[in-house]
Design a protein around this motif. Structure first.
Motif, PDB file in Angstrom:
ATOM      1  N   SER A 156      21.100  13.348 -13.294  1.00  0.00           N
ATOM      2  CA  SER A 156      21.685  14.387 -12.450  1.00  0.00           C
ATOM      3  C   SER A 156      22.545  15.323 -13.291  1.00  0.00           C
ATOM      4  CB  SER A 156      22.556  13.760 -11.356  1.00  0.00           C
ATOM      5  OG  SER A 156      23.305  14.762 -10.704  1.00  0.00           O
ATOM      6  N   PRO A 157      22.292  16.632 -13.223  1.00  0.00           N
ATOM      7  CA  PRO A 157      23.097  17.575 -14.009  1.00  0.00           C
ATOM      8  C   PRO A 157      24.594  17.452 -13.717  1.00  0.00           C
ATOM      9  CG  PRO A 157      21.267  18.708 -12.951  1.00  0.00           C
ATOM     10  CD  PRO A 157      21.277  17.313 -12.417  1.00  0.00           C
ATOM     11  N   LEU A 158      24.935  17.044 -12.516  1.00  0.00           N
ATOM     12  CA  LEU A 158      26.340  16.960 -12.129  1.00  0.00           C
ATOM     13  C   LEU A 158      27.051  15.745 -12.713  1.00  0.00           C
ATOM     14  CD1 LEU A 158      28.268  18.628 -10.424  1.00  0.00           C
ATOM     15  CD2 LEU A 158      27.599  17.285  -8.444  1.00  0.00           C
ATOM     16  N   PHE A 164      20.661  18.276  -6.822  1.00  0.00           N
ATOM     17  CA  PHE A 164      21.719  17.981  -5.863  1.00  0.00           C
ATOM     18  C   PHE A 164      21.948  19.210  -5.004  1.00  0.00           C
ATOM     19  CE2 PHE A 164      23.816  19.562  -9.671  1.00  0.00           C
ATOM     20  CZ  PHE A 164      24.732  20.483  -9.170  1.00  0.00           C
ATOM     21  N   PHE A 165      22.535  18.988  -3.834  1.00  0.00           N
ATOM     22  CA  PHE A 165      22.846  20.090  -2.920  1.00  0.00           C
ATOM     23  C   PHE A 165      24.044  19.697  -2.058  1.00  0.00           C
ATOM     24  CE2 PHE A 165      19.813  17.345  -0.868  1.00  0.00           C
ATOM     25  CZ  PHE A 165      20.186  17.303   0.470  1.00  0.00           C
ATOM     26  N   CYS A 182      30.276  24.027 -12.738  1.00  0.00           N
ATOM     27  CA  CYS A 182      30.366  25.427 -13.176  1.00  0.00           C
ATOM     28  C   CYS A 182      29.112  25.844 -13.937  1.00  0.00           C
ATOM     29  CB  CYS A 182      31.608  25.641 -14.042  1.00  0.00           C
ATOM     30  SG  CYS A 182      33.137  25.631 -13.105  1.00  0.00           S
ATOM     31  N   GLU A 183      28.612  24.972 -14.787  1.00  0.00           N
ATOM     32  CA  GLU A 183      27.387  25.291 -15.531  1.00  0.00           C
ATOM     33  C   GLU A 183      26.207  25.517 -14.585  1.00  0.00           C
ATOM     34  OE1 GLU A 183      27.557  23.216 -19.880  1.00  0.00           O
ATOM     35  OE2 GLU A 183      27.174  21.865 -18.200  1.00  0.00           O
ATOM     36  N   VAL A 184      26.058  24.639 -13.611  1.00  0.00           N
ATOM     37  CA  VAL A 184      24.946  24.754 -12.668  1.00  0.00           C
ATOM     38  C   VAL A 184      25.099  26.004 -11.812  1.00  0.00           C
ATOM     39  CG1 VAL A 184      23.846  23.688 -10.656  1.00  0.00           C
ATOM     40  CG2 VAL A 184      24.431  22.288 -12.640  1.00  0.00           C
ATOM     41  N   LEU A 185      26.309  26.257 -11.319  1.00  0.00           N
ATOM     42  CA  LEU A 185      26.518  27.439 -10.487  1.00  0.00           C
ATOM     43  C   LEU A 185      26.310  28.727 -11.279  1.00  0.00           C
ATOM     44  CD1 LEU A 185      29.554  26.333  -8.287  1.00  0.00           C
ATOM     45  CD2 LEU A 185      27.123  26.399  -7.684  1.00  0.00           C
TER      46      LEU A 185
END
Length: 164
Positions: free
Chosen positions: A10-12, A78-79, A129-132
């Motif tokens: 998961s990226p998070l 993820f969401f 922050c990276e994903v957003l």
């Protein structure tokens, strides 16, 4: 039995160490979903975030012409993460595209954890922050594509160029 390696994908949560991931596993729970099941609706309270373990989830908005899919998410996406940032209502619908499995992390439990575990908080918020930022770049690209099509695609032949 859940495959706990999903957090490493998961990226998070991929930057958390094993002990930190164990703390996330302790506050979350696996949820089974059926095809077409509404996970949440636009306007619902943001009560947590979800990680797709199996299956896929459609993020969509309702319009006068019906449902408009914004994204289809597959594992390990993820969401529902916007609930971590603000306490606003859900911005879109989330609907199971097919039978699947989700990992739900309640917002209050996650907030309590990151208030105490600052190292975990920093890692999660940096990853968020990276994903957003990536999602914003993709949205900007889509917006410019739509603008270009509207501008040059004959939407208004002989008339003034549309302004976004």
């Amino acid at each position: 039995m859940i495959d706990t390696l999903f957090l490493t994908r998961s990226p998070l949560f991929q930057n958390l160490d094993e002990a930190e991931r164990a703390q996330i596993l302790m506050i979350g729970q696996v949820r089974q979903v059926c095809a077409g099941e509404v996970i949440f609706r636009e306007g619902d309270a943001g009560d947590g975030l979800f990680i797709v373990l199996k299956g896929s989830v459609r993020i969509s908005k309702r319009s006068a012409t019906g449902e408009e899919a914004l994204a289809v998410l597959n594992p390990p996406a993820f969401f529902g993460e916007m609930a971590l940032i603000d306490l606003a209502a859900r911005a879109a619908d989330a609907i199971a595209n097919e039978p699947g499995e989700l990992f739900f992390i309640p917002l209050q439990d996650l907030r309590s954890l990151i208030e105490v575990q600052h190292k975990i908080a920093l890692k999660i918020l940096y990853a968020l922050c990276e994903v957003l930022a990536q999602r914003l770049r993709e949205t900007n690209d889509r917006y410019m594509s739509i603008f270009t099509i509207a501008q040059w695609g004959g939407a208004n032949p002989g008339g003034p160029l549309p302004v976004p």
